[in-house]
Design a protein around this motif. Structure first.
Motif, PDB file in Angstrom:
ATOM      1  N   ALA A 270       0.831  -1.208   0.000  1.00  0.00           N
ATOM      2  CA  ALA A 270       0.000   0.000   0.000  1.00  0.00           C
ATOM      3  C   ALA A 270       0.866   1.259   0.000  1.00  0.00           C
ATOM      4  O   ALA A 270       0.570   2.222  -0.707  1.00  0.00           O
ATOM      5  CB  ALA A 270      -0.928  -0.009   1.208  1.00  0.00           C
ATOM      6  N   ALA A 437     -13.688  -0.162   0.472  1.00  0.00           N
ATOM      7  CA  ALA A 437     -12.332  -0.631   0.713  1.00  0.00           C
ATOM      8  C   ALA A 437     -12.228  -1.223   2.118  1.00  0.00           C
ATOM      9  O   ALA A 437     -12.751  -0.669   3.079  1.00  0.00           O
ATOM     10  CB  ALA A 437     -11.341   0.514   0.543  1.00  0.00           C
ATOM     11  N   LYS A 442      -8.467  -3.855  -1.674  1.00  0.00           N
ATOM     12  CA  LYS A 442      -8.000  -2.520  -2.013  1.00  0.00           C
ATOM     13  C   LYS A 442      -8.820  -1.990  -3.183  1.00  0.00           C
ATOM     14  O   LYS A 442      -8.951  -2.665  -4.199  1.00  0.00           O
ATOM     15  CB  LYS A 442      -6.516  -2.536  -2.386  1.00  0.00           C
ATOM     16  CG  LYS A 442      -5.570  -2.880  -1.250  1.00  0.00           C
ATOM     17  CD  LYS A 442      -4.131  -2.588  -1.627  1.00  0.00           C
ATOM     18  CE  LYS A 442      -3.644  -3.468  -2.748  1.00  0.00           C
ATOM     19  NZ  LYS A 442      -2.206  -3.276  -3.047  1.00  0.00           N
ATOM     20  N   MET A 444      -8.951   1.217  -5.680  1.00  0.00           N
ATOM     21  CA  MET A 444      -8.126   2.348  -6.096  1.00  0.00           C
ATOM     22  C   MET A 444      -8.703   2.991  -7.350  1.00  0.00           C
ATOM     23  O   MET A 444      -9.082   2.299  -8.293  1.00  0.00           O
ATOM     24  CB  MET A 444      -6.700   1.877  -6.378  1.00  0.00           C
ATOM     25  CG  MET A 444      -5.739   3.005  -6.764  1.00  0.00           C
ATOM     26  SD  MET A 444      -4.046   2.406  -6.835  1.00  0.00           S
ATOM     27  CE  MET A 444      -3.805   1.887  -5.143  1.00  0.00           C
ATOM     28  N   ASN A 483      -8.042  -6.869  -5.152  1.00  0.00           N
ATOM     29  CA  ASN A 483      -7.638  -5.570  -5.697  1.00  0.00           C
ATOM     30  C   ASN A 483      -8.645  -5.115  -6.735  1.00  0.00           C
ATOM     31  O   ASN A 483      -9.025  -5.887  -7.620  1.00  0.00           O
ATOM     32  CB  ASN A 483      -6.251  -5.661  -6.349  1.00  0.00           C
ATOM     33  CG  ASN A 483      -5.166  -6.024  -5.361  1.00  0.00           C
ATOM     34  OD1 ASN A 483      -4.694  -5.177  -4.610  1.00  0.00           O
ATOM     35  ND2 ASN A 483      -4.766  -7.296  -5.363  1.00  0.00           N
TER      36      ASN A 483
END
Length: 553
Positions: A270, A437, A442, A444, A483
């Protein structure tokens, strides 16, 4: 990653070798443009434009347009590049052997621009034409590689592999070309069969490229190896992503550097990902700005050139206008008669059209009501559940406020209230990502900035917020991804949203469910498109595109 394509300057070199055209020193503007093409593209473009305006040699004019297309393509202006290439073809004759090199170069570049625009069938057709006129065996190998790559992008792996096998079945004297074919064939086999052991071929190709000091080839090899090890050996994938990043920076290739950064973001911790993301965002913004400025500059140069040409033809235009006025008078008389005829037919159809609109309005109202129930009740409740699930201490008052807000919204479902987008839409989107999240997942966002949303109107923002919420809810329920990367970009007058995750993926040929159906309906309402990549090797890939400015229903 850049395609390995033949340089457009090749046609000039080849024609001169055969002494098919006079030396370019007889055309000072062409020689000046050629000397600037790798240092000052805008100046080179200007002098090539002078060539097409003043030269009497059709082949030289065709080559000038060919080089202008290369400059435009390098700046990301693929449509402008195609326009220049099609103009170049008008000055060439298939029956003249001296034109064949430029014909093959034009068709090859048309194939490459079509490939960049994801028009794979057109790309394959153009590569076939490039092969038809190719007179150099080395160029043929490059064209065959590009054609096989188009089959690969089209996910017709069988044809791509068969083409690579047929080429590699014969000796390939050029080591760089052989390494390119070997590496691309291995990647195609791996994409077709994820269990295929492509590593030996990738390493062999990389070894050749290191020995040949082929930096562009090394860049491609590191990209292939990073993708190949991403699941089985993430640590190795990270190493190769670092190597690609280093080579891309040495080559000063912004596109390849951004691709390497995407790999590093997905594979790193991260803390490191944040550093890479900051670099990626800066590079993406600066690249888009530079390319936009270049496109405008090329358009201005073309405009000024056309303006001068138009002034020279003004007298001819005046004579043509007088003849046109006479013709227009006759057209007016005929037009009046046609209007009277069609008015009668229009009146008969009008009643049927009004009835159809009324029925369609009812169906549209039912669809909007269904979407509101799904967005407000289902997704709203699920979002609250996700927030509560990951809170160690539950704030009762905050929870009650959110439930009360959802209750008030649900009461108004049957009324036509226009939703308003948040004032700071960038922050609203970022807040949505934070909601979903967790320590395990994760989420993003890349390219989510104020400039992107500045020209997007309120309705489109509202629809985008619902679409993103639906995708994240679907990920939470079904995908179980570790992810999630959502990339935003503006290309010309289009907003593109690319959603990717490394979860279980979507079932091939079976995209269903109310949420995804509503998402498709929303995109259609914005005059946009949504593409589900069910053939991805891993995870889920969904591409959403819609115009910044569209006509409201």
């Amino acid at each position: 990653m850049r395609l390995y394509v033949i340089a457009l300057m090749a046609c000039l070199f080849a024609c001169q070798q055969k002494k098919a055209i006079p030396p370019v020193v007889r055309e000072p503007d062409y020689a000046k443009a050629e000397s600037l093409i790798y240092r000052q593209n805008d100046s080179a473009f200007y002098y090539f434009t002078r060539v097409v305006q003043h030269s009497k040699d059709s082949l030289l004019v065709a080559m000038a347009y060919n080089n202008m297309a290369a400059i435009q393509s390098d700046a990301g202006d693929y449509f402008g590049s195609q326009e220049s290439l099609l103009t170049s073809l008008k000055y060439l004759d298939e029956r003249r052997e001296r034109d064949h090199y430029c014909l093959s170069s034009d068709f090859n570049e048309l194939g490459s621009t079509s490939l960049n625009l994801k028009n794979y069938e057109a790309a394959i057709g153009y590569y076939n034409l490039a092969l038809k006129f190719a007179q150099n065996e080395d160029y043929k190998l490059v064209f065959l590689n590009n054609k096989a790559l188009a089959w690969q992008k089209k996910k017709d792996f069988e044809r791509a592999i068969a083409l690579y096998d047929s080429v590699l079945g014969n000796p390939v004297p050029d080591a760089k070309v052989y390494a390119r074919l070997l590496s691309n064939r291995a990647r195609t086999k791996w994409l077709q069969q994820p269990a295929y052991n492509a590593a030996p071929e990738f390493w062999s190709a990389l070894g050749i490229r290191l020995k040949q000091e082929d930096a562009w080839g090394q860049n491609a090899s590191y990209a292939h190896l990073s993708d190949y090890y991403a699941r089985s050996h993430p640590d190795s994938a990270l190493i190769y992503a670092h190597k690609m990043y280093t080579v891309a920076r040495q080559l000063n290739s912004a596109d390849d550097e951004m691709e390497a950064l995407q790999k590093l973001i997905a594979l790193s911790t991260a803390t490191s990902s944040k550093q890479y993301f900051t670099r990626y965002q800066y590079l993406n913004d600066s690249t888009q700005t530079a390319r936009s400025n270049a496109k405008n500059q090329f358009a201005l140069i073309r405009y000024e050139s056309e303006k001068n040409k138009a002034e020279n033809l003004e007298l001819q235009k005046e004579n043509a206008d007088k003849k046109l006025q006479i013709i227009q008078q006759w057209f007016v008389i005929g037009g009046v008669l046609l209007i009277l005829f069609y008015a009668w037919g229009w009146y008969r159809k009008r009643k049927r059209k009004l009835e159809w609109r009324a029925q369609n309005a009812i169906r549209e109202h039912q669809l909007k009501t269904s979407q509101k129930v799904h967005d407000v009740v289902a997704n709203g409740l699920y979002r609250i559940m996700v927030e509560v699930e990951h809170q160690e201490v539950i704030d009762k008052e905050s929870l009650l406020d959110k439930i009360e807000e959802m209750y008030e919204q649900s009461r108004d479902i049957s009324y036509e209230h226009t939703e308003t987008a948040e004032t700071d839409f960038q922050e609203a989107v970022a807040g949505l990502f934070e909601t979903f999240a967790t320590q395990q997942t994760k989420v993003m966002g890349v390219g989510n900035n104020k400039a992107l949303w500045q020209k997007v109107d309120a309705r489109a923002k509202t629809e985008v917020r619902h679409i993103l919420q639906e995708l994240l809810v679907n990920m939470k329920k079904h995908s179980h991804a570790d992810n999630v990367v959502i990339r935003f970009e503006q290309v010309n007058n289009q907003v593109n949203i690319l959603y990717t995750d490394d979860g279980v993926g979507l079932p091939a040929g079976n995209i269903s469910g109310n949420g995804l159906t509503n998402t498709g309906n929303r995109i259609q309402g914005l005059n946009g498109t949504i593409t589900f990549d069910t053939g991805a090797v891993k995870g889920t890939r969904i591409l959403i595109s819609f115009p910044i400015e569209y006509t409201h229903d």
